[in-house]
Design a protein around this motif. Structure first.
Motif, PDB file in Angstrom:
ATOM      1  N   MET A 130       0.937  -1.127  -0.121  1.00 35.02           N
ATOM      2  CA  MET A 130       0.040   0.118   0.047  1.00 35.02           C
ATOM      3  C   MET A 130       0.886   1.218   0.082  1.00 35.02           C
ATOM      4  O   MET A 130       0.610   2.397  -0.672  1.00 35.02           O
ATOM      5  CB  MET A 130      -1.074   0.093   1.177  1.00 35.02           C
ATOM      6  N   ALA A 131       1.973   1.194   0.765  1.00 36.89           N
ATOM      7  CA  ALA A 131       2.743   2.300   0.991  1.00 36.89           C
ATOM      8  C   ALA A 131       3.310   2.521  -0.637  1.00 36.89           C
ATOM      9  O   ALA A 131       3.752   3.802  -1.067  1.00 36.89           O
ATOM     10  CB  ALA A 131       4.172   2.066   1.727  1.00 36.89           C
ATOM     11  N   PHE A 132       3.819   1.302  -1.261  1.00 38.10           N
ATOM     12  CA  PHE A 132       4.500   1.429  -2.562  1.00 38.10           C
ATOM     13  C   PHE A 132       3.344   2.118  -3.662  1.00 38.10           C
ATOM     14  O   PHE A 132       3.627   3.121  -4.463  1.00 38.10           O
ATOM     15  CB  PHE A 132       4.907   0.321  -2.963  1.00 38.10           C
ATOM     16  N   GLU A 133       2.107   1.668  -3.442  1.00 34.99           N
ATOM     17  CA  GLU A 133       1.030   2.395  -4.256  1.00 34.99           C
ATOM     18  C   GLU A 133       1.180   3.822  -4.020  1.00 34.99           C
ATOM     19  O   GLU A 133       0.886   4.529  -5.159  1.00 34.99           O
ATOM     20  CB  GLU A 133      -0.285   1.671  -3.952  1.00 34.99           C
ATOM     21  N   ARG A 157      -5.350  14.320  -2.478  1.00 37.88           N
ATOM     22  CA  ARG A 157      -5.575  15.285  -1.471  1.00 37.88           C
ATOM     23  C   ARG A 157      -6.283  14.462  -0.389  1.00 37.88           C
ATOM     24  O   ARG A 157      -7.420  14.240  -0.294  1.00 37.88           O
ATOM     25  CB  ARG A 157      -6.213  16.361  -2.095  1.00 37.88           C
ATOM     26  N   LEU A 158      -5.445  14.657   0.685  1.00 40.00           N
ATOM     27  CA  LEU A 158      -6.224  14.145   2.161  1.00 40.00           C
ATOM     28  C   LEU A 158      -6.028  15.237   3.178  1.00 40.00           C
ATOM     29  O   LEU A 158      -6.511  15.003   4.292  1.00 40.00           O
ATOM     30  CB  LEU A 158      -5.242  12.850   2.567  1.00 40.00           C
ATOM     31  N   LEU A 183      -8.744   7.710   7.182  1.00 43.77           N
ATOM     32  CA  LEU A 183      -7.775   8.766   6.579  1.00 43.77           C
ATOM     33  C   LEU A 183      -6.680   9.083   7.192  1.00 43.77           C
ATOM     34  O   LEU A 183      -5.557   9.153   6.426  1.00 43.77           O
ATOM     35  CB  LEU A 183      -8.560  10.143   6.745  1.00 43.77           C
ATOM     36  N   GLU A 184      -6.434   9.031   8.520  1.00 44.82           N
ATOM     37  CA  GLU A 184      -5.062   9.289   9.256  1.00 44.82           C
ATOM     38  C   GLU A 184      -4.243   7.779   8.930  1.00 44.82           C
ATOM     39  O   GLU A 184      -3.007   7.814   8.822  1.00 44.82           O
ATOM     40  CB  GLU A 184      -5.495   9.073  10.702  1.00 44.82           C
ATOM     41  N   ALA A 185      -4.595   6.739   8.580  1.00 46.43           N
ATOM     42  CA  ALA A 185      -3.856   5.637   8.246  1.00 46.43           C
ATOM     43  C   ALA A 185      -3.392   5.945   6.849  1.00 46.43           C
ATOM     44  O   ALA A 185      -2.070   5.600   6.761  1.00 46.43           O
ATOM     45  CB  ALA A 185      -4.839   4.289   8.106  1.00 46.43           C
ATOM     46  N   ASP A 193       3.407   9.075   4.473  1.00 50.62           N
ATOM     47  CA  ASP A 193       4.512   9.854   5.446  1.00 50.62           C
ATOM     48  C   ASP A 193       5.615   8.621   5.408  1.00 50.62           C
ATOM     49  O   ASP A 193       6.863   8.788   5.135  1.00 50.62           O
ATOM     50  CB  ASP A 193       4.299  10.348   6.707  1.00 50.62           C
ATOM     51  N   ALA A 194       5.262   7.457   5.844  1.00 48.39           N
ATOM     52  CA  ALA A 194       6.141   6.372   5.912  1.00 48.39           C
ATOM     53  C   ALA A 194       6.698   5.692   4.645  1.00 48.39           C
ATOM     54  O   ALA A 194       8.030   5.544   4.319  1.00 48.39           O
ATOM     55  CB  ALA A 194       5.603   5.210   6.654  1.00 48.39           C
TER      56      ALA A 194
END
Length: 253
Positions: A137-140, A152-153, A196-198, A204-205
């Motif tokens: 998911m981070a790679f996506e 935009r979050l 949303l926070e996840a 960021d990670a």
């Protein structure tokens, strides 16, 4: 015709003849290239074993500026990821990364950040099923950002106002939506504050290469997974073939 050198990740390969092979490579220096390796299927060739899918290799190729396949003249293996041959979840995740790079990027459009993210993600897959899913998911999110589709979050993607629950998400409108704007998005889906926070934490990670240290509850992971599946499919214009495997629901047949 110029001779070029690059560091490349093999993302697709097709046999061309009894002795030659066409390979798609995502390179750090040039982005995606498609090249013909004459004699690449021979046992004793200049290509070592570098044509295995998801192998990092040093390549030398001749770029044909007027279209057509480039000509690969040398490929030497630089790195392999043994876990992909030992862990099925990691293997499917790797195949999915290869699909996004092969079909979601343009020829000769370099994205060194995306290349390094792919290599870093492949290195860390397989530690656990949960960490593998978080890493994908981070790679996506890196893939989306590099292609110019980062959602935009921080505020409503439509009007810019503060996000107050209930919140929705829409690929068509570009991200999170306030309650007033969500009625204009046919593709909207509900988004919880925790979800949303996840996603913000994953984004960021991903940039700091610490995504695999994150851990979400099954409900939150499922929510984020569903949102990213919708977003990636929107950008590609179709559902990725390997997406069902990383969702934990292999497609039938």
């Amino acid at each position: 015709m110029a001779t070029e050198k690059a560091l490349a990740l093999v993302v697709r390969g097709t046999d061309w003849s009894e002795t030659s092979r066409i390979t798609t490579l995502f390179t750090r220096e040039f982005g995606k290239i498609r090249a013909l390796a004459k004699g690449g299927r021979r046992v004793n060739s200049n290509f070592d074993v570098a044509f295995d899918l998801l192998t990092v290799c040093d390549i030398v190729f001749i770029h044909k500026e007027h279209g057509g396949l480039d000509l690969l003249t040398e490929a030497r293996m630089e790195e392999r990821f043994p876990i992909l041959r030992q862990n099925l979840d990691a293997l499917y995740a790797g195949y999915y990364i290869a699909e996004l790079l092969a079909e979601g990027t343009q020829d000769f459009d370099p994205h060194p950040v995306l290349f390094e993210s792919a290599r870093s993600t492949l290195r860390g897959l397989g530690r656990s099923q949960e960490s593998t899913r978080e890493a994908v998911m981070a790679f996506e999110l890196v893939w989306l950002q590099e292609l110019g589709y980062s959602p935009r979050l921080d505020a409503c993607a439509a009007c810019g106002s503060e996000l107050v629950e209930p919140i929705a998400f829409s690929p068509q409108l570009g991200g999170a939506l306030c309650s007033a704007c969500e009625i204009n998005a046919a593709d909207r889906r509900p988004l919880s504050r925790i979800g949303l926070e996840a996603i913000q934490g994953l984004a960021d990670a991903a940039l700091s290469d610490t995504a695999m240290s994150l851990s979400f509850s099954p409900d939150t992971r499922g929510e984020v997974r569903g949102l990213l599946s919708q977003w990636v499919s929107f950008v590609l214009g179709r559902r990725p073939r390997l997406l069902g495997y990383v969702e934990g629901r292999p497609p039938p047949g």
